[in-house]
Design an enzyme around this catalytic site. Structure first.
Site, PDB file in Angstrom:
ATOM      1  N   CYS A 211      64.513  64.688  53.248  1.00  0.00           N
ATOM      2  CA  CYS A 211      63.845  63.520  53.849  1.00  0.00           C
ATOM      3  C   CYS A 211      64.765  62.299  53.774  1.00  0.00           C
ATOM      4  CB  CYS A 211      62.486  63.298  53.199  1.00  0.00           C
ATOM      5  SG  CYS A 211      61.419  62.191  54.141  1.00  0.00           S
TER       6      CYS A 211
ATOM      7  N   HIS B 234      60.080  68.595  54.686  1.00  0.00           N
ATOM      8  CA  HIS B 234      59.898  68.860  53.252  1.00  0.00           C
ATOM      9  C   HIS B 234      59.811  70.365  53.012  1.00  0.00           C
ATOM     10  CE1 HIS B 234      59.467  64.763  51.740  1.00  0.00           C
ATOM     11  NE2 HIS B 234      59.066  64.511  52.975  1.00  0.00           N
TER      12      HIS B 234
ATOM     13  N   GLU C 154      59.756  71.867  50.304  1.00  0.00           N
ATOM     14  CA  GLU C 154      58.850  72.113  49.174  1.00  0.00           C
ATOM     15  C   GLU C 154      57.391  72.041  49.595  1.00  0.00           C
ATOM     16  OE1 GLU C 154      60.411  69.371  49.843  1.00  0.00           O
ATOM     17  OE2 GLU C 154      59.303  67.588  49.205  1.00  0.00           O
TER      18      GLU C 154
END
Lengths: 215, 252
Positions: free
Chosen positions: A77, A195, A197
Site C-alpha cells: 500500500c 493488501h 494480508e
C-alpha cells in the site's frame, strides 16, 4: 527472519498474523541496524504518505543496504508508493526512490472512461468515489516471482486514494477510472498497492512467493 | 472492475454470534471464528463484528473475539459497537481490526471521526448510521436504535464524509431483521450524496434484494447476517445470482 518496518501508522497486526499463518518468523526492529540480520523486509502501510517521513536517512540507508545485499523487500500500500520518487500527497517528502515515477490521486489521473455495469454507483456526479475500496481484478502484465501462480481474473483487496503510474516496473495492473500499477517488481524489490494480508487465498499466495525469495 | 462487496455481519454478544429481529429477540447462531472461517471458504468479501453488548467489562472478550477471527481469516475486518473514543478504536485495531465502525460516539463527538482518520487513515473509519423513516424523512437513531434524534441521515452522511469517514454503513431500522428487502430509496439517497462508498444494511431476505440494492439502491456493498448464518453455500450462490444479473462480484 522477516523484518516488519513500523513507522507508526501502518497496522502491522494484520501482516504479522498472515505471516504467522504461513509459519514465517517476524520481528519489528526498533533500530535500523537490526535490519542487517533480516532475510526479508516488509514495509506495510496505511494512511497518508507523509507518515513515511518517520523513516529517516538511517532507515533508508539500512533498507538500501539490504537491497544491495540481494535480499528481497516488499512494500504494501503506502509502503509500495514509498518505493517511488514520491507522491503528490506529500510533495515535501521524497520516497525511497528505488523506482522512477510519482504517485498521485486516482481522480487526478482519471481518464473518464467509466465501465458499464448495472450497479453504476462508482461515480457520484460523474466523479469516481474515492477511496477505491474493495476487491478488484489484478491483471498480470508480465511474468514475475511476486505474482507467480496468481490466476487470470484473480481479485485482490484495495483501499487507497493515491496510486502509482504504470511503468516498466509494473507486473500487475488494475483499473479504477484509470489503469494504475497494482504490483511492481524490480529485481528483488517488490511492491503491491493492494493488501495481500487481506486478500484471502490470492494474497496468501503472494506473501508465500515473497517468503520463498526471503527464507 | 471493482466488485460489489458482500459483507457478513456477526452480531456478537459475550463472545457468541446472535441475531435479532428489529434489534430485539436475540437467538444464538454460533462461534464467531468458526462462522467467519466458513464464510471465507464460501467467498465472503468482508466481515463485520458488531459488539451488541459493548459494556466495559466485556471489552476484553471482544478483543479476544477479534483476535480469534483475525487469526483465521485474511479478509478486511471491521469492528463496531460501543466504540466511544480513541482508546476503544485503538484496542480494536490492535486486536486485528482493519476498520472501526463508530455510531453514537460519532454523532455526540464528531471530532472523533477526524481524530481517527488522521491517526489510522480514512479507510479505517466507518461511520455507521441507523435510521428510521419518520414523516417522510430518514431520522437517525442512536444507542442501538433505542433513542431518536433530530438529525437527518443524508445530511449526517455528508458531514461524516467531510470530516474524514472512509465509508458509510447505513442501516434501515425499519427493514432490519424483516427479510423484506433493503431500503433502496434510503440507500440511493445517501449513496448519491456522498463521495465515499456506502454499505447497505437491514432487510436482506432473498438474492433479488441484493440485486435491487446494487442497482436501484446504488450501494457499493451490502451487509447481511441471518441470510448467511443458517444456510451453507448462500454466499457463493448469491454471487452467482448477482453475476447472472450483470453485477460485478468476486467469484472465488
Amino acid at each position: 527472519m522477516i523484518a516488519l518496518v513500523d513507522y507508526g501508522a501502518g497496522n502491522l497486526t494484520s501482516v504479522r498474523k498472515a505471516l504467522a499463518h504461513l509459519d514465517a518468523p517476524t520481528t519489528t526492529p526498533t533500530r535500523p541496524a537490526e535490519l542487517d540480520a533480516a532475510d526479508g523486509i516488509i514495509v506495510p502501510g496505511v494512511g497518508n504518505f507523509e507518515v513515511t517521513a518517520a523513516l529517516g536517512a538511517d532507515w533508508r540507508a539500512a533498507i538500501r543496504a539490504h537491497i544491495e545485499r540481494q535480499r528481497p523487500m516488499l512494500g504494501i500500500c503506502v509502503g509500495m508508493q514509498w518505493l517511488f520518487d514520491g507522491s503528490t500527497e506529500a510533495p515535501g517528502h521524497p520516497g525511497l526512490q528505488m523506482l522512477p515515477g510519482t504517485c498521485s490521486l486516482i481522480t487526478d489521473q482519471e481518464d473518464a472512461t467509466p465501465e458499464e455495469h448495472r450497479g453504476g454507483s462508482d461515480r457520484v456526479g460523474g466523479r469516481l468515489k474515492v477511496p477505491h475500496v474493495g476487491w478488484n481484478t489484478l491483471r498480470v502484465t508480465r511474468p514475475s516471482w511476486l505474482l507467480d501462480g496468481v490466476a487470470k481474473g484473480a481479485q485482490v483487496y484495495f483501499t487507497h486514494s493515491f496510486a502509482a503510474p504504470v511503468t516498466a516496473d509494473c507486473v500487475g495492473a488494475t483499473r479504477y477510472g484509470v489503469e494504475f500499477a497494482a504490483a511492481v517488481e524490480r529485481g528483488l524489490v517488490g511492491g503491491v498497492q493492494f493488501h495481500p494480508e487481506k486478500s484471502s487465498d490470492v494474497g496468501l499466495r503472494i506473501l508465500r512467493n515473497f517468503l520463498q525469495k526471503a527464507l | 472492475m471493482l466488485s460489489k462487496r458482500i459483507i457478513a455481519c456477526l452480531d456478537v454478544r459475550d463472545g457468541a454470534v446472535v441475531k435479532g429481529v428489529n434489534f430485539e429477540g436475540l437467538r444464538h447462531a454460533g462461534d464467531p471464528a468458526e462462522l467467519a472461517t466458513r464464510y471465507n471458504r464460501e467467498g465472503i468479501d468482508e466481515v463485520v463484528i458488531l459488539d451488541i453488548t459493548a459494556t466495559i467489562e466485556k471489552r476484553k472478550a471482544l478483543a479476544e473475539t477479534i483476535d480469534a477471527v483475525a487469526r483465521e481469516i485474511f479478509l478486511p475486518l471491521c469492528v463496531g459497537g460501543g466504540i466511544r473514543g480513541e482508546a476503544h478504536a485503538e484496542a480494536a485495531i490492535e486486536a486485528g481490526a482493519d476498520k472501526v465502525g463508530i455510531n453514537t460516539a460519532a454523532l455526540s463527538q464528531p471530532d472523533l471521526i477526524t481524530t481517527l482518520a488522521k491517526r489510522y487513515g480514512s479507510q479505517a473509519v466507518i461511520v455507521a448510521i441507523d435510521t428510521k423513516r419518520v414523516g417522510g424523512r430518514f431520522k437517525i437513531y442512536v444507542r442501538s436504535g433505542q433513542q431518536g434524534t433530530e438529525r437527518d441521515a443524508v445530511e449526517w452522511a455528508q458531514e461524516a464524509a467531510d470530516r474524514g469517514a472512509g465509508e458509510i454503513l447505513l442501516t434501515s431500522i425499519d427493514q432490519d431483521g424483516t427479510k423484506a428487502g433493503f431500503d433502496c430509496e434510503l440507500t440511493a439517497a445517501v449513496s448519491s450524496a456522498v463521495p465515499i462508498p456506502v454499505i447497505a444494511s437491514g432487510g436482506a431476505g432473498t438474492f433479488d434484494h441484493f440485486v435491487d440494492v446494487f442497482t436501484t439502491g446504488q450501494a457499493d456493498a451490502a451487509l447481511a447476517a441471518s441470510i448467511f448464518h443458517y444456510s451453507e453455500h448462500a454466499v457463493a450462490d448469491l454471487k452467482t445470482h448477482l453475476r447472472s444479473h450483470g453485477i460485478p462480484v468476486r467469484i472465488t
